[in-house]
Scaffold this motif. Structure first.
Motif, PDB file in Angstrom:
ATOM      1  N   VAL A 181       1.056  -1.163   0.017  1.00  0.00           N
ATOM      2  CA  VAL A 181      -0.113   0.133  -0.191  1.00  0.00           C
ATOM      3  C   VAL A 181       0.892   1.247   0.235  1.00  0.00           C
ATOM      4  CG1 VAL A 181      -1.967  -1.113   1.109  1.00  0.00           C
ATOM      5  CG2 VAL A 181      -0.101   0.110   2.474  1.00  0.00           C
ATOM      6  N   GLY A 182       0.459   2.295  -0.585  1.00  0.00           N
ATOM      7  CA  GLY A 182       1.109   3.489  -0.477  1.00  0.00           C
ATOM      8  C   GLY A 182       0.328   4.828  -0.917  1.00  0.00           C
ATOM      9  N   GLY A 183       0.667   5.827  -0.621  1.00  0.00           N
ATOM     10  CA  GLY A 183       0.001   7.202  -1.020  1.00  0.00           C
ATOM     11  C   GLY A 183       1.148   8.306  -1.310  1.00  0.00           C
ATOM     12  N   SER A 184       0.491   9.236  -1.941  1.00  0.00           N
ATOM     13  CA  SER A 184       1.328  10.619  -2.283  1.00  0.00           C
ATOM     14  C   SER A 184       0.337  11.927  -2.192  1.00  0.00           C
ATOM     15  CB  SER A 184       1.845  10.181  -3.822  1.00  0.00           C
ATOM     16  OG  SER A 184       0.651  10.028  -4.834  1.00  0.00           O
ATOM     17  N   ARG A 185       0.851  12.760  -1.926  1.00  0.00           N
ATOM     18  CA  ARG A 185       0.239  14.096  -1.924  1.00  0.00           C
ATOM     19  C   ARG A 185       0.809  15.024  -3.171  1.00  0.00           C
ATOM     20  NH1 ARG A 185       2.270  14.011   3.720  1.00  0.00           N
ATOM     21  NH2 ARG A 185       0.369  12.803   4.909  1.00  0.00           N
ATOM     22  N   GLU A 186      -0.428  15.404  -3.976  1.00  0.00           N
ATOM     23  CA  GLU A 186       0.160  16.335  -5.094  1.00  0.00           C
ATOM     24  C   GLU A 186      -0.412  17.803  -5.157  1.00  0.00           C
ATOM     25  OE1 GLU A 186       0.435  12.318  -5.727  1.00  0.00           O
ATOM     26  OE2 GLU A 186      -1.376  13.258  -5.565  1.00  0.00           O
ATOM     27  N   GLU A 187      -0.050  18.756  -5.701  1.00  0.00           N
ATOM     28  CA  GLU A 187      -0.552  20.072  -5.655  1.00  0.00           C
ATOM     29  C   GLU A 187      -0.715  20.164  -7.310  1.00  0.00           C
ATOM     30  OE1 GLU A 187       0.530  23.957  -3.785  1.00  0.00           O
ATOM     31  OE2 GLU A 187       1.703  23.904  -5.770  1.00  0.00           O
ATOM     32  N   PHE A 188      -1.731  20.878  -7.900  1.00  0.00           N
ATOM     33  CA  PHE A 188      -1.698  21.121  -9.291  1.00  0.00           C
ATOM     34  C   PHE A 188      -2.834  22.328  -9.253  1.00  0.00           C
ATOM     35  CE2 PHE A 188      -4.652  17.723  -8.079  1.00  0.00           C
ATOM     36  CZ  PHE A 188      -5.898  18.015  -8.775  1.00  0.00           C
ATOM     37  N   GLY A 189      -3.203  22.470 -10.596  1.00  0.00           N
ATOM     38  CA  GLY A 189      -4.425  23.409 -10.815  1.00  0.00           C
ATOM     39  C   GLY A 189      -3.368  24.588 -11.685  1.00  0.00           C
ATOM     40  N   TYR A 240      -1.073  19.891 -14.289  1.00  0.00           N
ATOM     41  CA  TYR A 240      -1.681  18.665 -13.846  1.00  0.00           C
ATOM     42  C   TYR A 240      -0.807  18.051 -12.982  1.00  0.00           C
ATOM     43  CZ  TYR A 240      -3.519  18.992 -18.747  1.00  0.00           C
ATOM     44  OH  TYR A 240      -4.485  19.205 -19.768  1.00  0.00           O
ATOM     45  N   ALA A 241      -1.222  16.810 -12.310  1.00  0.00           N
ATOM     46  CA  ALA A 241      -0.421  15.992 -11.194  1.00  0.00           C
ATOM     47  C   ALA A 241      -0.877  14.829 -11.795  1.00  0.00           C
ATOM     48  CB  ALA A 241      -0.963  16.290  -9.964  1.00  0.00           C
ATOM     49  N   TRP A 242       0.082  13.491 -11.520  1.00  0.00           N
ATOM     50  CA  TRP A 242      -0.175  12.324 -11.805  1.00  0.00           C
ATOM     51  C   TRP A 242       0.660  11.491 -10.501  1.00  0.00           C
ATOM     52  CZ3 TRP A 242       4.329   9.533 -11.977  1.00  0.00           C
ATOM     53  CH2 TRP A 242       5.341  10.221 -12.500  1.00  0.00           C
ATOM     54  N   ALA A 243      -0.127  10.229 -10.376  1.00  0.00           N
ATOM     55  CA  ALA A 243       0.611   9.373  -9.525  1.00  0.00           C
ATOM     56  C   ALA A 243       0.475   7.856 -10.060  1.00  0.00           C
ATOM     57  CB  ALA A 243      -0.082   9.344  -8.169  1.00  0.00           C
ATOM     58  N   GLY A 244       1.385   7.212 -10.220  1.00  0.00           N
ATOM     59  CA  GLY A 244       1.084   5.634 -10.744  1.00  0.00           C
ATOM     60  C   GLY A 244       2.052   4.692 -10.258  1.00  0.00           C
ATOM     61  N   GLY A 304       7.607   0.425  -8.447  1.00  0.00           N
ATOM     62  CA  GLY A 304       7.747   1.791  -8.083  1.00  0.00           C
ATOM     63  C   GLY A 304       6.598   2.656  -7.892  1.00  0.00           C
ATOM     64  N   PHE A 305       6.172   3.339  -6.846  1.00  0.00           N
ATOM     65  CA  PHE A 305       5.107   4.187  -6.585  1.00  0.00           C
ATOM     66  C   PHE A 305       5.643   5.690  -6.929  1.00  0.00           C
ATOM     67  CE2 PHE A 305       1.179   5.243  -3.943  1.00  0.00           C
ATOM     68  CZ  PHE A 305       0.931   6.431  -4.727  1.00  0.00           C
ATOM     69  N   LEU A 306       5.419   6.106  -8.089  1.00  0.00           N
ATOM     70  CA  LEU A 306       5.728   7.332  -8.537  1.00  0.00           C
ATOM     71  C   LEU A 306       4.750   8.379  -8.514  1.00  0.00           C
ATOM     72  CD1 LEU A 306       8.384   6.393 -11.427  1.00  0.00           C
ATOM     73  CD2 LEU A 306       8.868   6.869  -8.915  1.00  0.00           C
ATOM     74  N   TYR A 307       5.187   9.892  -8.432  1.00  0.00           N
ATOM     75  CA  TYR A 307       4.143  10.705  -8.574  1.00  0.00           C
ATOM     76  C   TYR A 307       4.815  12.101  -9.351  1.00  0.00           C
ATOM     77  CZ  TYR A 307       5.668  13.079  -4.165  1.00  0.00           C
ATOM     78  OH  TYR A 307       6.369  13.637  -3.146  1.00  0.00           O
ATOM     79  N   ALA A 308       4.190  12.933  -9.774  1.00  0.00           N
ATOM     80  CA  ALA A 308       4.755  14.282 -10.071  1.00  0.00           C
ATOM     81  C   ALA A 308       3.600  15.436  -9.752  1.00  0.00           C
ATOM     82  CB  ALA A 308       5.137  14.433 -11.528  1.00  0.00           C
ATOM     83  N   GLU A 309       3.823  16.699  -9.503  1.00  0.00           N
ATOM     84  CA  GLU A 309       2.993  17.551  -9.445  1.00  0.00           C
ATOM     85  C   GLU A 309       3.512  18.675 -10.239  1.00  0.00           C
ATOM     86  OE1 GLU A 309       2.898  18.386  -5.306  1.00  0.00           O
ATOM     87  OE2 GLU A 309       4.841  18.538  -5.106  1.00  0.00           O
ATOM     88  N   ASN A 310       2.202  19.755 -10.312  1.00  0.00           N
ATOM     89  CA  ASN A 310       2.600  20.942 -11.281  1.00  0.00           C
ATOM     90  C   ASN A 310       3.178  20.640 -12.704  1.00  0.00           C
ATOM     91  OD1 ASN A 310       1.276  22.638  -9.537  1.00  0.00           O
ATOM     92  ND2 ASN A 310       3.205  22.535  -8.211  1.00  0.00           N
ATOM     93  N   VAL A 311       2.650  19.562 -13.341  1.00  0.00           N
ATOM     94  CA  VAL A 311       3.290  19.147 -14.546  1.00  0.00           C
ATOM     95  C   VAL A 311       2.372  19.967 -15.673  1.00  0.00           C
ATOM     96  CG1 VAL A 311       3.217  17.139 -16.037  1.00  0.00           C
ATOM     97  CG2 VAL A 311       3.542  16.870 -13.490  1.00  0.00           C
ATOM     98  N   ASP A 312       3.051  20.182 -16.811  1.00  0.00           N
ATOM     99  CA  ASP A 312       2.493  21.206 -17.950  1.00  0.00           C
ATOM    100  C   ASP A 312       1.665  20.440 -18.780  1.00  0.00           C
ATOM    101  OD1 ASP A 312       4.056  23.420 -17.086  1.00  0.00           O
ATOM    102  OD2 ASP A 312       6.019  22.838 -18.297  1.00  0.00           O
ATOM    103  N   THR A 313       1.801  19.315 -18.915  1.00  0.00           N
ATOM    104  CA  THR A 313       0.965  18.384 -19.903  1.00  0.00           C
ATOM    105  C   THR A 313       0.262  17.078 -19.205  1.00  0.00           C
ATOM    106  OG1 THR A 313       2.701  17.207 -21.054  1.00  0.00           O
ATOM    107  CG2 THR A 313       2.168  19.499 -21.981  1.00  0.00           C
ATOM    108  N   GLU A 314      -0.535  16.669 -19.962  1.00  0.00           N
ATOM    109  CA  GLU A 314      -0.953  15.106 -19.764  1.00  0.00           C
ATOM    110  C   GLU A 314       0.116  14.254 -20.189  1.00  0.00           C
ATOM    111  OE1 GLU A 314      -5.845  14.627 -20.088  1.00  0.00           O
ATOM    112  OE2 GLU A 314      -4.895  15.678 -21.756  1.00  0.00           O
TER     113      GLU A 314
END
Length: 174
Positions: free
Chosen positions: A25-33, A37-41, A103-113
């Motif tokens: 199990v795992g989690g992440s926190r993202e800021e976007f808007g 965009y933001a993503w987690a996977g 791996g559980f990776l994430y990114a925030e404040n991303v320019d594109t889909e």
């Protein structure tokens, strides 16, 4: 011993995999808007030697601004990926604790889909709400594959949104 017949099949499978030390199990926190965009996977490395079985994911919107998500398979992502520090085997009684190969990776404040891959469905995440999708292991990603949740900023709002994504998954040798 636990009686598996008293539990629905999906519950029995995740419990069984947890007992084996194969459930994580795992989690992440993202800021976007504001157009970002933001993503987690869950990313299965090419040399992992395991199949990834996606069991459940949640998306939490802690802001007052609703947004949409898209679920992607085998996405090629934009932005700077970070490995979450919020993950664990679900069975913490095992010693030593098992470590996921996925791996559980994430990114925030991303320019594109995502730049490529397959968007398979979308959901709406209302303000101050958590949405849950129980996939019961039906999404299976081989080495080199991934399962991604992309958070989409609203077009009509320039405020930042705070959200979080969580996953439950198991891994099997391939």
């Amino acid at each position: 011993m636990f009686n598996f017949s008293s539990c629905k099949p999906a519950c029995a499978m995740s419990l069984y995999k947890s007992i084996q030390g194969k459930y994580f199990v795992g989690g992440s926190r993202e800021e976007f808007g504001d157009g970002k965009y933001a993503w987690a996977g869950l990313f299965n490395p090419k040399n992992s030697g395991v199949l990834l079985f996606v069991n459940v994911f949640t998306v939490t919107n802690v802001s007052e601004i609703p947004f949409s998500i898209q679920v992607w398979l085998n996405a090629i992502t934009a932005g700077t990926a970070k490995l979450t520090n919020m993950q664990s085997p679900s069975n913490t009684a095992l010693c030593p604790p098992p470590k996921p190969k996925v791996g559980f990776l994430y990114a925030e404040n991303v320019d594109t889909e995502p730049l490529a891959g397959m968007p398979i469905y979308g959901r709406r995440c209302p303000a101050e709400t958590t949405i849950v999708a129980e996939e019961d292991g039906k999404f299976i990603c081989p080495p080199g594959g991934n399962f991604l949740v992309n958070c989409i900023p609203p077009e009509t709002n320039s405020e930042k949104i705070l959200g979080s994504v969580a996953f439950g998954w198991w891994e099997e040798p391939c």
